[in-house]
Scaffold this motif. Structure first.
Motif, PDB file in Angstrom:
ATOM      1  N   HIS A   1      -6.468  -4.274 -22.439  1.00 11.48           N
ATOM      2  CA  HIS A   1      -7.156  -3.333 -23.035  1.00 11.48           C
ATOM      3  C   HIS A   1      -7.052  -1.716 -22.727  1.00 11.48           C
ATOM      4  CE1 HIS A   1      -9.799  -6.076 -25.060  1.00 11.48           C
ATOM      5  NE2 HIS A   1     -10.018  -6.696 -24.211  1.00 11.48           N
ATOM      6  N   TYR A   2      -7.045  -1.730 -21.367  1.00 10.20           N
ATOM      7  CA  TYR A   2      -6.676  -0.141 -20.689  1.00 10.20           C
ATOM      8  C   TYR A   2      -5.464   0.452 -21.428  1.00 10.20           C
ATOM      9  CZ  TYR A   2      -5.397   3.382 -17.511  1.00 10.20           C
ATOM     10  OH  TYR A   2      -5.084   4.875 -17.212  1.00 10.20           O
ATOM     11  N   LYS A   3      -4.438  -0.204 -21.397  1.00 10.04           N
ATOM     12  CA  LYS A   3      -3.180   0.278 -21.737  1.00 10.04           C
ATOM     13  C   LYS A   3      -3.151   0.522 -23.099  1.00 10.04           C
ATOM     14  CE  LYS A   3       0.156  -1.830 -18.325  1.00 10.04           C
ATOM     15  NZ  LYS A   3       0.953  -3.004 -18.067  1.00 10.04           N
ATOM     16  N   ALA A   4      -3.715  -0.086 -24.056  1.00 15.22           N
ATOM     17  CA  ALA A   4      -3.443  -0.010 -25.439  1.00 15.22           C
ATOM     18  C   ALA A   4      -4.571   1.215 -25.846  1.00 15.22           C
ATOM     19  CB  ALA A   4      -4.279  -1.388 -26.178  1.00 15.22           C
ATOM     20  N   TRP A   5      -5.765   1.170 -25.164  1.00 22.19           N
ATOM     21  CA  TRP A   5      -6.656   2.361 -25.590  1.00 22.19           C
ATOM     22  C   TRP A   5      -6.124   3.616 -25.005  1.00 22.19           C
ATOM     23  CZ3 TRP A   5      -9.725   1.459 -29.169  1.00 22.19           C
ATOM     24  CH2 TRP A   5     -10.677   0.392 -29.435  1.00 22.19           C
ATOM     25  N   LYS A   6      -5.255   3.604 -23.966  1.00 26.78           N
ATOM     26  CA  LYS A   6      -4.718   4.898 -23.364  1.00 26.78           C
ATOM     27  C   LYS A   6      -3.700   5.382 -24.127  1.00 26.78           C
ATOM     28  CE  LYS A   6      -2.181   6.577 -19.224  1.00 26.78           C
ATOM     29  NZ  LYS A   6      -3.349   7.713 -18.832  1.00 26.78           N
ATOM     30  N   ARG A   7      -2.881   4.530 -24.781  1.00 25.38           N
ATOM     31  CA  ARG A   7      -1.733   4.800 -25.811  1.00 25.38           C
ATOM     32  C   ARG A   7      -2.437   5.420 -26.948  1.00 25.38           C
ATOM     33  NH1 ARG A   7       2.826   0.508 -28.124  1.00 25.38           N
ATOM     34  NH2 ARG A   7       3.795   2.071 -29.625  1.00 25.38           N
ATOM     35  N   LEU A   8      -3.344   4.817 -27.659  1.00 28.15           N
ATOM     36  CA  LEU A   8      -4.279   5.345 -28.815  1.00 28.15           C
ATOM     37  C   LEU A   8      -4.817   6.747 -28.363  1.00 28.15           C
ATOM     38  CD1 LEU A   8      -4.922   4.385 -31.422  1.00 28.15           C
ATOM     39  CD2 LEU A   8      -7.327   4.128 -30.539  1.00 28.15           C
ATOM     40  N   ALA A   9      -5.640   6.929 -27.011  1.00 24.56           N
ATOM     41  CA  ALA A   9      -6.120   8.209 -26.645  1.00 24.56           C
ATOM     42  C   ALA A   9      -4.948   9.361 -26.753  1.00 24.56           C
ATOM     43  CB  ALA A   9      -7.012   7.811 -25.461  1.00 24.56           C
ATOM     44  N   ASN A  10      -3.888   8.813 -25.962  1.00 24.10           N
ATOM     45  CA  ASN A  10      -2.604  10.014 -25.807  1.00 24.10           C
ATOM     46  C   ASN A  10      -2.456  10.308 -27.142  1.00 24.10           C
ATOM     47  OD1 ASN A  10      -3.120   9.461 -23.254  1.00 24.10           O
ATOM     48  ND2 ASN A  10      -1.603   8.598 -22.688  1.00 24.10           N
ATOM     49  N   GLU A  11      -1.951   9.312 -28.198  1.00 20.85           N
ATOM     50  CA  GLU A  11      -1.527   9.745 -29.586  1.00 20.85           C
ATOM     51  C   GLU A  11      -2.421  10.722 -30.153  1.00 20.85           C
ATOM     52  OE1 GLU A  11      -0.407   6.642 -32.163  1.00 20.85           O
ATOM     53  OE2 GLU A  11       1.332   5.860 -30.781  1.00 20.85           O
ATOM     54  N   LEU A  12      -3.883  10.570 -29.879  1.00 19.04           N
ATOM     55  CA  LEU A  12      -4.808  11.421 -30.494  1.00 19.04           C
ATOM     56  C   LEU A  12      -5.032  12.696 -29.830  1.00 19.04           C
ATOM     57  CD1 LEU A  12      -7.631   8.690 -31.187  1.00 19.04           C
ATOM     58  CD2 LEU A  12      -6.149   9.838 -32.964  1.00 19.04           C
ATOM     59  N   GLY A  13      -4.075  12.933 -28.472  1.00 19.93           N
ATOM     60  CA  GLY A  13      -4.172  14.051 -27.785  1.00 19.93           C
ATOM     61  C   GLY A  13      -4.926  14.310 -26.750  1.00 19.93           C
TER      62      GLY A  13
ATOM     63  N   TRP B   1      -1.230  -3.562 -30.497  1.00 20.92           N
ATOM     64  CA  TRP B   1      -0.809  -3.537 -29.242  1.00 20.92           C
ATOM     65  C   TRP B   1      -1.085  -4.428 -28.219  1.00 20.92           C
ATOM     66  CZ3 TRP B   1      -1.918   2.455 -29.670  1.00 20.92           C
ATOM     67  CH2 TRP B   1      -1.113   3.275 -30.566  1.00 20.92           C
ATOM     68  N   TYR B   2      -2.662  -4.437 -28.299  1.00 19.64           N
ATOM     69  CA  TYR B   2      -3.235  -5.391 -27.191  1.00 19.64           C
ATOM     70  C   TYR B   2      -2.676  -6.820 -27.623  1.00 19.64           C
ATOM     71  CZ  TYR B   2      -7.102  -7.952 -25.040  1.00 19.64           C
ATOM     72  OH  TYR B   2      -7.953  -9.067 -24.315  1.00 19.64           O
ATOM     73  N   VAL B   3      -2.576  -7.289 -28.699  1.00 23.38           N
ATOM     74  CA  VAL B   3      -2.138  -8.751 -29.042  1.00 23.38           C
ATOM     75  C   VAL B   3      -0.854  -8.863 -28.678  1.00 23.38           C
ATOM     76  CG1 VAL B   3      -1.632 -10.062 -31.257  1.00 23.38           C
ATOM     77  CG2 VAL B   3      -4.016  -9.026 -30.851  1.00 23.38           C
ATOM     78  N   ASP B   4       0.073  -7.834 -28.722  1.00 25.06           N
ATOM     79  CA  ASP B   4       1.471  -7.934 -28.673  1.00 25.06           C
ATOM     80  C   ASP B   4       1.541  -8.173 -27.113  1.00 25.06           C
ATOM     81  OD1 ASP B   4       2.253  -7.292 -30.955  1.00 25.06           O
ATOM     82  OD2 ASP B   4       2.919  -5.195 -30.531  1.00 25.06           O
TER      83      ASP B   4
END
Ligand code: BG6
Ligand code: MG
Length: 216
Positions: free
Chosen positions: A22-34, A80-83
């Motif tokens: 969950h952490y890796k997927a949320w972090k990737r999303l947050a980073n994409e949002l800046g 991303w999480y499901v992957d």
């Protein structure tokens, strides 16, 4: 003779440790949002639904999105999480979880899953645990998130037992509160400072036993 007839298990943090995915997927999303997203932030999302988690993350990042955009973002994160969970194996079952589930079943105690996750069935499948649950109640079957007791009450109902005959295993405060509101006993998995309202707090199911169950 114990009055306990059923055990209801939370999934993430009790049976498997999916928090890192969950952490890796949320972090990737947050980073994409800046903006950034830390492991400390991730701790606050344990037991929190996907939709509510996204709302909190957007608030922390100071970002506003429409309902349609939020839906798209949650879907992207989930892909991303499901992957990642698609590669899970039985090696990722937390210590003692499988053994305690088997011990319950051998003793005639019914078992249910009570999880907020909509990916529960996939995780049980990948870790080879599906056959150890009589009933699975997950995020696809409930409308009210923990600390509402709906998920656990539906579990008890599907098993045909009274709430007072159930013990819930939970790592999140909201889950411990949900079990108490539902009139069930609860074993907290984690730290006593956080989960102090539980009847018993353990580091993991490897510390649980049928003897402890009978003494709750
Ligand atoms: C809970 C997790 O079990 O499930 C939360 O502790 C997660 O972190 C929630 O947000 C929902 O999971 P999913 O798989 O439906 O996104
Ligand atoms: Mg949990």
């Amino acid at each position: 003779m114990s009055i306990i007839k059923a055990c209801i298990f939370d999934l993430d943090g009790v049976i498997v440790d999916t928090a890192v995915y969950h952490y890796k997927a949320w972090k990737r999303l947050a980073n994409e949002l800046g903006f950034d997203f830390t492991e400390h932030d991730n701790e606050k999302l344990k037991g929190v639904s996907r939709t509510r988690s996204l709302e909190l993350i957007l608030k922390w990042g100071g970002v506003t999105k429409t309902a349609a955009e939020q839906h798209e973002l949650a879907t992207r994160k989930n892909q991303w999480y499901v992957d990642m969970i698609n590669h899970m194996t039985p090696d990722e079952i937390l210590p003692g979880a499988k053994e305690f589930l088997e011990a319950c079943r051998n003793a005639g105690i019914k078992t249910a899953l009570g999880s907020a996750s909509k990916n529960s069935m996939m995780i049980l499948d990948k870790t080879g645990l599906t056959h150890l649950f009589d009933v699975v109640i997950d995020g696809n079957k409930v409308s009210k998130a923990k600390p509402d007791p709906e998920v656990f009450l539906k579990g008890a109902d599907a098993l045909g037992v009274d709430p007072a005959e159930c013990v819930v295993y939970e790592d999140a405060i909201a889950g411990v509160e949900a079990a108490i509101k539902g009139g069930m006993k609860v074993v907290g998995i984690g730290s006593p400072e956080v989960l102090g309202e539980a009847n018993l707090v353990l580091n993991g199911l490897n510390e649980m036993s049928l003897e402890k169950l009978n003494n709750l």
